[in-house]
Design a protein around this motif. Sequence first.
Motif, PDB file in Angstrom:
ATOM      1  N   ALA A 151     -71.774  50.747  24.398  1.00  0.00           N
ATOM      2  CA  ALA A 151     -72.685  51.106  25.237  1.00  0.00           C
ATOM      3  C   ALA A 151     -72.733  50.279  26.559  1.00  0.00           C
ATOM      4  O   ALA A 151     -72.835  50.912  27.758  1.00  0.00           O
ATOM      5  CB  ALA A 151     -74.187  51.072  24.548  1.00  0.00           C
ATOM      6  N   ASN A 152     -72.548  48.794  26.335  1.00  0.00           N
ATOM      7  CA  ASN A 152     -72.476  48.164  27.710  1.00  0.00           C
ATOM      8  C   ASN A 152     -71.208  48.253  28.381  1.00  0.00           C
ATOM      9  O   ASN A 152     -71.361  48.140  29.719  1.00  0.00           O
ATOM     10  CB  ASN A 152     -72.904  46.566  27.097  1.00  0.00           C
ATOM     11  CG  ASN A 152     -74.279  46.055  26.625  1.00  0.00           C
ATOM     12  OD1 ASN A 152     -75.086  47.126  26.517  1.00  0.00           O
ATOM     13  ND2 ASN A 152     -74.429  44.869  26.181  1.00  0.00           N
ATOM     14  N   GLN A 153     -70.420  48.691  27.876  1.00  0.00           N
ATOM     15  CA  GLN A 153     -68.997  48.974  28.624  1.00  0.00           C
ATOM     16  C   GLN A 153     -69.230  50.193  29.259  1.00  0.00           C
ATOM     17  O   GLN A 153     -68.549  50.360  30.547  1.00  0.00           O
ATOM     18  CB  GLN A 153     -67.961  49.024  27.579  1.00  0.00           C
ATOM     19  CG  GLN A 153     -66.795  49.835  28.271  1.00  0.00           C
ATOM     20  CD  GLN A 153     -65.881  48.953  29.026  1.00  0.00           C
ATOM     21  OE1 GLN A 153     -66.015  47.758  29.020  1.00  0.00           O
ATOM     22  NE2 GLN A 153     -65.000  49.639  29.974  1.00  0.00           N
ATOM     23  N   SER A 154     -69.731  51.230  28.918  1.00  0.00           N
ATOM     24  CA  SER A 154     -69.902  52.529  29.578  1.00  0.00           C
ATOM     25  C   SER A 154     -71.077  52.945  30.566  1.00  0.00           C
ATOM     26  O   SER A 154     -70.951  53.531  31.469  1.00  0.00           O
ATOM     27  CB  SER A 154     -69.821  53.759  28.446  1.00  0.00           C
ATOM     28  OG  SER A 154     -70.686  53.472  27.451  1.00  0.00           O
ATOM     29  N   VAL A 155     -72.195  52.325  30.029  1.00  0.00           N
ATOM     30  CA  VAL A 155     -73.303  52.917  30.709  1.00  0.00           C
ATOM     31  C   VAL A 155     -73.612  52.386  32.175  1.00  0.00           C
ATOM     32  O   VAL A 155     -73.621  53.225  33.176  1.00  0.00           O
ATOM     33  CB  VAL A 155     -74.608  52.471  29.923  1.00  0.00           C
ATOM     34  CG1 VAL A 155     -76.064  52.766  30.881  1.00  0.00           C
ATOM     35  CG2 VAL A 155     -74.718  53.363  28.709  1.00  0.00           C
TER      36      VAL A 155
ATOM     37  N   ILE B 149     -79.575  57.587  22.426  1.00  0.00           N
ATOM     38  CA  ILE B 149     -78.275  57.588  23.065  1.00  0.00           C
ATOM     39  C   ILE B 149     -77.351  58.622  22.559  1.00  0.00           C
ATOM     40  O   ILE B 149     -76.524  59.060  23.317  1.00  0.00           O
ATOM     41  CB  ILE B 149     -78.016  56.029  23.390  1.00  0.00           C
ATOM     42  CG1 ILE B 149     -76.416  56.137  24.077  1.00  0.00           C
ATOM     43  CG2 ILE B 149     -77.408  55.603  21.975  1.00  0.00           C
ATOM     44  CD1 ILE B 149     -76.788  56.469  25.650  1.00  0.00           C
ATOM     45  N   LEU B 150     -77.227  58.674  21.359  1.00  0.00           N
ATOM     46  CA  LEU B 150     -76.250  59.655  20.648  1.00  0.00           C
ATOM     47  C   LEU B 150     -76.748  60.864  20.976  1.00  0.00           C
ATOM     48  O   LEU B 150     -75.697  61.723  21.489  1.00  0.00           O
ATOM     49  CB  LEU B 150     -76.360  59.155  18.916  1.00  0.00           C
ATOM     50  CG  LEU B 150     -75.552  60.200  18.268  1.00  0.00           C
ATOM     51  CD1 LEU B 150     -74.118  59.904  18.670  1.00  0.00           C
ATOM     52  CD2 LEU B 150     -75.599  60.047  16.553  1.00  0.00           C
ATOM     53  N   VAL B 151     -77.905  61.313  20.788  1.00  0.00           N
ATOM     54  CA  VAL B 151     -78.096  62.843  21.058  1.00  0.00           C
ATOM     55  C   VAL B 151     -78.019  63.129  22.663  1.00  0.00           C
ATOM     56  O   VAL B 151     -77.695  64.327  23.108  1.00  0.00           O
ATOM     57  CB  VAL B 151     -79.618  63.003  20.651  1.00  0.00           C
ATOM     58  CG1 VAL B 151     -80.000  64.405  21.087  1.00  0.00           C
ATOM     59  CG2 VAL B 151     -79.541  63.343  18.901  1.00  0.00           C
ATOM     60  N   GLY B 152     -78.662  62.160  23.455  1.00  0.00           N
ATOM     61  CA  GLY B 152     -78.596  62.391  24.868  1.00  0.00           C
ATOM     62  C   GLY B 152     -77.184  62.316  25.551  1.00  0.00           C
ATOM     63  O   GLY B 152     -76.885  63.291  26.435  1.00  0.00           O
ATOM     64  N   SER B 153     -76.151  61.700  24.844  1.00  0.00           N
ATOM     65  CA  SER B 153     -74.675  61.799  25.394  1.00  0.00           C
ATOM     66  C   SER B 153     -74.199  63.207  24.952  1.00  0.00           C
ATOM     67  O   SER B 153     -73.410  63.547  26.103  1.00  0.00           O
ATOM     68  CB  SER B 153     -74.015  60.666  24.666  1.00  0.00           C
ATOM     69  OG  SER B 153     -74.465  59.422  24.681  1.00  0.00           O
TER      70      SER B 153
ATOM     71  N   ALA C 270     -78.687  58.161  30.389  1.00  0.00           N
ATOM     72  CA  ALA C 270     -77.662  57.307  30.369  1.00  0.00           C
ATOM     73  C   ALA C 270     -78.182  55.912  30.426  1.00  0.00           C
ATOM     74  O   ALA C 270     -77.793  55.152  29.388  1.00  0.00           O
ATOM     75  CB  ALA C 270     -76.682  57.487  31.409  1.00  0.00           C
ATOM     76  N   ALA C 271     -79.055  55.507  31.087  1.00  0.00           N
ATOM     77  CA  ALA C 271     -79.681  54.279  31.111  1.00  0.00           C
ATOM     78  C   ALA C 271     -80.263  53.923  29.755  1.00  0.00           C
ATOM     79  O   ALA C 271     -80.388  52.738  29.490  1.00  0.00           O
ATOM     80  CB  ALA C 271     -80.594  54.162  32.142  1.00  0.00           C
ATOM     81  N   PHE C 272     -80.766  54.972  28.922  1.00  0.00           N
ATOM     82  CA  PHE C 272     -81.437  54.705  27.801  1.00  0.00           C
ATOM     83  C   PHE C 272     -80.321  53.931  26.755  1.00  0.00           C
ATOM     84  O   PHE C 272     -80.829  53.439  25.696  1.00  0.00           O
ATOM     85  CB  PHE C 272     -81.958  55.830  27.122  1.00  0.00           C
ATOM     86  CG  PHE C 272     -83.287  56.213  27.699  1.00  0.00           C
ATOM     87  CD1 PHE C 272     -84.190  55.320  27.647  1.00  0.00           C
ATOM     88  CD2 PHE C 272     -83.645  57.691  28.193  1.00  0.00           C
ATOM     89  CE1 PHE C 272     -85.392  55.797  28.056  1.00  0.00           C
ATOM     90  CE2 PHE C 272     -84.847  57.886  28.625  1.00  0.00           C
ATOM     91  CZ  PHE C 272     -85.817  57.149  28.542  1.00  0.00           C
ATOM     92  N   GLY C 273     -79.131  53.863  27.103  1.00  0.00           N
ATOM     93  CA  GLY C 273     -78.216  53.042  26.212  1.00  0.00           C
ATOM     94  C   GLY C 273     -78.495  51.481  26.291  1.00  0.00           C
ATOM     95  O   GLY C 273     -78.266  50.823  25.431  1.00  0.00           O
TER      96      GLY C 273
ATOM     97  N   MET D 294     -71.575  58.005  23.290  1.00  0.00           N
ATOM     98  CA  MET D 294     -71.853  58.645  22.100  1.00  0.00           C
ATOM     99  C   MET D 294     -71.470  57.890  20.703  1.00  0.00           C
ATOM    100  O   MET D 294     -72.095  57.694  19.695  1.00  0.00           O
ATOM    101  CB  MET D 294     -71.022  59.773  22.093  1.00  0.00           C
ATOM    102  CG  MET D 294     -71.638  61.041  21.290  1.00  0.00           C
ATOM    103  SD  MET D 294     -70.763  62.571  21.287  1.00  0.00           S
ATOM    104  CE  MET D 294     -70.832  63.094  23.084  1.00  0.00           C
ATOM    105  N   LEU D 295     -70.214  57.175  20.790  1.00  0.00           N
ATOM    106  CA  LEU D 295     -69.542  56.224  19.826  1.00  0.00           C
ATOM    107  C   LEU D 295     -70.473  55.199  19.585  1.00  0.00           C
ATOM    108  O   LEU D 295     -70.610  54.769  18.606  1.00  0.00           O
ATOM    109  CB  LEU D 295     -68.070  55.937  20.119  1.00  0.00           C
ATOM    110  CG  LEU D 295     -67.504  54.906  19.100  1.00  0.00           C
ATOM    111  CD1 LEU D 295     -67.250  55.772  17.799  1.00  0.00           C
ATOM    112  CD2 LEU D 295     -66.214  54.518  19.567  1.00  0.00           C
ATOM    113  N   GLY D 296     -71.045  54.551  20.779  1.00  0.00           N
ATOM    114  CA  GLY D 296     -71.888  53.446  20.675  1.00  0.00           C
ATOM    115  C   GLY D 296     -72.993  53.818  19.878  1.00  0.00           C
ATOM    116  O   GLY D 296     -73.568  52.902  19.027  1.00  0.00           O
TER     117      GLY D 296
END
Length: 519
Positions: free
Chosen positions: A152-156, A217-221, A31-34, A116-118
């Motif tokens: 990403a900054n909102q969710s991670v 971040i897309l694949v990781g999510s 997640a932090a990779f965001g 994922m959207l980010g």
Amino acid sequence: MAGGGIAGAPGVGKNYPGKLTAKVLTTCIVAAFGGLIFGYDLGISGGVTSMDSFLSQFFPSVYAKESSVTASDDQYCKFDSEKLTFFTSSLYIAALASSIVASSITRKMGRRVTMMLGGLLFFIGAIINAAANHVWMLYFGRILLGFGIGCANQSVPIYVSEMAPYKYRGALNIMFQMSITIGILVANLLNYFFAKIPGGWGWRLSLGGAFVPALIILVGSFFLSETPNSLIEREKYDEAKEFLLKIRGVDNVDEEFNDLVAASEASRKVKHPWANITKRQYRPQLTMAIFIPLFQQLTGMNVFVFYAPVLFKTMGFGANASLMSALITSIVNMVATLVSIFSVDKYGRRTLFLEGGIQMFICQMVMTVAIAVKFGTTGNPGVLPQWYATLVVVAMCIYIAGFAWSWGPLGWLVPSEIFPLEIRSAAQSINVSVNMLLTFVVAQVFTAMLCHMKFGLFIFFSVWVVIMTIFIHKLLPETKGVPIEEMNIVWQKHPFWRKYVKPAEDRDECEMGGKTPSV
């Protein structure tokens, strides 16, 4: 907010059982990779805007002024162009807008979907920037990048804070900032080598390279699990408890689970979290959601990150030397962030905030004197001696280290851990929005400020460092070792904020609707 019991706690709050399990560690790292997408963009934009081939194609007036500098020219004003700075700053106004929308997505659909959207939006923006042949394509791509960063900054930070056991929340959350610094370092490293590619198309690789952290971040999510808080928020109680047992690595999580459920039930009574956050009982959290990100940008750090190559080039470094200096400072940034990871849960947030503020102020004064003596008010340094250039870089590195183990990571950590569930998504949206708004403003006006304020620009930021250090000393309680759903207790014990925040048992249920019954 869940109850306020303090029995058996290490200081304040409840002492929930839980280990640092492999599941939690790997999940939080992914997640932090965001933060990579944010860091990569921070590092890449400044290097690209110092590349002659990029400037000559998209900003020819700046290139003409920059390439024809003579001894009589004002070095402070070489890159003063609103069109050029908008290339950098447009991303952050887009991030501001998307963070507001992302607040609702995070609350209703979960943290994972928002991440994922980010990643998807950032990926599309990177491809458009790499293929750009016109300025409007650059701006459009940057706006899409901004939408991705806002999500990403909102969710991670929320995701990591909710997943982590409270004993390790600080270190795990700072992995987000660590990813930002890794992104900055990778970007500066690529800029240094891509700038040397014959034919002058290396900037396309720099901008297009953003698709790599976007894919991560897309694949990781896809492989992440939703947080227990989010599952409970959407009434998936059995799934939430089963997952909480798995990530805590213990046989009994009833106390923590029950408090999470209680917090979720309280949050459902809040029909309008954006209006609710303005109520008196949330005054401390609202204050921190506004002022911590505001002060984080007014340290001046992002100016150095955005424009480090431009700034060093302005100081008399050659093009490659300026990129190398930016690379050196980004390495310092990453290493110093490691210090924060290993010390934040040991020494606490306040200690790092205060020490970092003092360190940044001293270094800013050194840089002010060094630049004022050599450049004066005319901006004509002549030949810059090697030892003098080294002094400026060393002072900047020590300044960056101070930021990297204080306001850098803690500016994201503290807001993400202090918000109760009923206002968490709205408060984090305010936090990100203020951060992005100030980032936009500072990025947009920096070159004009440098041109007009000259070395006084460093004095401007140092005054803010003094103000923010006093703010932390007077108004921020220590949050180390406090479970996230028990954070209310720290405000109740604070000499200033306790008049605003009352224990849960002293507040009637009707207070959530804005009514207090007569007694």
